[in-house]
Design an enzyme around this catalytic site. Structure first.
Site, PDB file in Angstrom:
ATOM      1  N   GLU A 244       5.634  -3.101  -7.172  1.00 53.40           N
ATOM      2  CA  GLU A 244       5.791  -2.309  -8.524  1.00 53.40           C
ATOM      3  C   GLU A 244       6.349  -0.981  -8.085  1.00 53.40           C
ATOM      4  O   GLU A 244       6.003  -0.503  -7.034  1.00 53.40           O
ATOM      5  CB  GLU A 244       4.162  -1.829  -8.807  1.00 53.40           C
ATOM      6  CG  GLU A 244       3.679  -3.125  -9.374  1.00 53.40           C
ATOM      7  CD  GLU A 244       2.257  -3.055  -9.789  1.00 53.40           C
ATOM      8  OE1 GLU A 244       1.751  -2.012  -9.883  1.00 53.40           O
ATOM      9  OE2 GLU A 244       1.583  -4.340 -10.076  1.00 53.40           O
TER      10      GLU A 244
ATOM     11  N   ARG B   3      -4.513  -7.647  -9.444  1.00 51.28           N
ATOM     12  CA  ARG B   3      -3.297  -7.195  -8.549  1.00 51.28           C
ATOM     13  C   ARG B   3      -2.224  -8.178  -8.422  1.00 51.28           C
ATOM     14  O   ARG B   3      -2.596  -9.392  -8.168  1.00 51.28           O
ATOM     15  CB  ARG B   3      -3.973  -6.592  -7.230  1.00 51.28           C
ATOM     16  CG  ARG B   3      -4.876  -5.523  -7.286  1.00 51.28           C
ATOM     17  CD  ARG B   3      -3.852  -4.086  -7.507  1.00 51.28           C
ATOM     18  NE  ARG B   3      -4.565  -2.916  -7.813  1.00 51.28           N
ATOM     19  CZ  ARG B   3      -5.061  -2.419  -8.823  1.00 51.28           C
ATOM     20  NH1 ARG B   3      -5.028  -2.991  -9.904  1.00 51.28           N
ATOM     21  NH2 ARG B   3      -5.819  -1.288  -8.554  1.00 51.28           N
TER      22      ARG B   3
ATOM     23  N   HIS C 263       2.079  -2.640 -15.716  1.00 52.26           N
ATOM     24  CA  HIS C 263       0.619  -2.254 -15.108  1.00 52.26           C
ATOM     25  C   HIS C 263       0.076  -1.057 -15.999  1.00 52.26           C
ATOM     26  O   HIS C 263      -0.343   0.092 -15.585  1.00 52.26           O
ATOM     27  CB  HIS C 263       0.782  -1.795 -13.453  1.00 52.26           C
ATOM     28  CG  HIS C 263      -0.527  -1.412 -12.647  1.00 52.26           C
ATOM     29  ND1 HIS C 263      -0.590  -1.790 -11.477  1.00 52.26           N
ATOM     30  CD2 HIS C 263      -1.848  -1.399 -13.240  1.00 52.26           C
ATOM     31  CE1 HIS C 263      -1.840  -1.681 -10.997  1.00 52.26           C
ATOM     32  NE2 HIS C 263      -2.669  -1.479 -12.075  1.00 52.26           N
TER      33      HIS C 263
END
Ligand SMILES: NC(=O)C1=CN([C@@H]2O[C@H](COP(=O)(O)OP(=O)(O)OC[C@H]3O[C@@H](n4cnc5c(N)ncnc54)[C@H](OP(=O)(O)O)[C@@H]3O)[C@@H](O)[C@H]2O)C=CC1
Ligand SMILES: O=CC(=O)O
Length: 326
Positions: A267, A238, A286
């Protein structure tokens, strides 16, 4: 009457949507935007189940869903949920481990290779009219095979990465986790060590940890300075596990040679992030688990998880089994 559920940001294949319809009264939102959010909140008022990906599921949102009994996330990570609050309220949280393990390990190995061999940089080079005759040693990449791989988080995905690195690339492996992992030590000759030792000895440091209070900014300025000269940092855990400001500085001043990143502190990655212009960084949006096969498997797993949870039949994939006792 069928229990009401809300589905958000889940691209449900027809057969999975039918499966949900057989069990539940479904209200689905492909996207959550300012236009759809009021209807989403409205639907939450009666929802007993929630199925989707991402979003911040905190006490404020849970207050808007007073009937909620179960949430099913299409992910293995669940740092976006206030698990303690859900448990207190007796709301079961389900996730999708295992089905994505191999795919995310592939992504990590791909990031190692792309970063070490400067694949995205050279792709841009050729598209801009360059060719290999003009590539001089400063543009050469580095070998991956037989280099030392440091794995932060020898869990399911870390273990699958170790398997690839050991058998495919002959890499000696160091790892750091909360506990020792005998399987990795026996099968892949992985050596357990503390964080500083790993940072000082690994040529590639791969992060595949969950985001928790303990792992937040685990890698900051001091840790980056401890990395071996020329080492590369890969993160698919993460974003906030790395202090991104410190990372950018380290990439700019040469403390860190290069990075491969699938996850970011914010993000989507803001367009004005310095990471966008640094040549020694490989960026992915991602997509660690984003293959057709694996996303299908994750969605099917999340659907089955919710059906099991709302029918009182939980056997696996429950993040907070204590909630079942409430
Ligand atoms: N980029 C992407 O698309 C994806 C990202 N992920 C991320 O990867 C994470 C890991 O997934 P998975 O491998 O399935 O999870 P696992 O739970 O199997 O593994 C997590 C590992 O992290 C270790 N760990 C946890 N906390 C600490 C800590 N404070 N210090 C050191 N080690 C710690 C655990 O140690 P121990 O074994 O000792 O308990 C374990 O080895 C997910 O939580 C998610 O954040 C996952 C899928 C896709
Ligand atoms: O980031 C993805 C996940 O499954 O977690």
């Amino acid at each position: 009457m069928k229990p009401a559920i809300v589905v958000y940001k889940a691209l449900l294949p027809t057969e999975l949507r039918h499966k949900l319809d057989e069990h539940f009264s479904v209200t689905a939102f492909d996207e959550l935007s300012s236009a759809t959010y009021p209807a989403f909140l409205q639907a939450l008022q009666n929802a007993e189940g929630l199925l989707g990906a991402g979003g911040k599921i905190d006490a404020d949102l849970l207050d808007k869903a007073p009937c909620l009994r179960a949430a099913s996330t299409i992910s293995v990570g669940y740092d976006n949920f206030d698990v303690a609050e859900m448990t207190r309220r007796g709301i079961v949280l389900m996730n999708t481990p295992t089905v994505l393990t191999e795919t995310v390990a592939d992504t990590l190995m791909g990031l190692v290779l792309a970063t070490a061999r400067r694949m995205t940089e050279l792709d841009a080079w050729i598209r801009a009219g360059g060719w290999k005759e003009s590539i001089t040693p400063p543009y050469y990449g580095h070998d991956v095979h037989h280099k030392t791989l440091g794995i932060l988080g020898m869990g399911r995905i870390g273990t699958a990465l170790a398997q690839r690195a050991h058998f495919g690339f002959g890499m000696p492996i160091l790892y750091h986790s909360r506990s020792r992992h005998q399987e990795a030590e026996t099968r892949f000759s992985a050596r357990y060590c503390d964080l500083d030792t790993l940072l000082g000895q690994a040529d590639f440091v791969c992060i595949i940890l969950p985001l928790t209070q303990q792992t937040h900014h685990l890698i900051g300025r001091e840790q980056l300075k401890k990395m071996k000269p020329g080492a590369m940092l890969i993160n698919a855990g993460r974003g906030p596990i790395i202090d991104e400001k410190a990372l950018i500085t380290a990439l700019q001043d040469g403390t860190l040679s290069a990075a491969g990143l699938d996850v970011f502190e914010q993000e989507p990655l803001p367009a004005d992030s310095p990471l966008m212009t640094l040549p020694n960084v490989v960026l992915l949006p991602h997509i660690g688990s984003a293959t057709h096969e694996t996303r299908y498997g994750m969605t099917a797993c999340a659907v089955d998880n919710l059906i099991a949870a709302l029918h009182g039949n939980v056997k696996e994939n429950c993040v907070n089994p204590e909630a079942l006792k409430k």
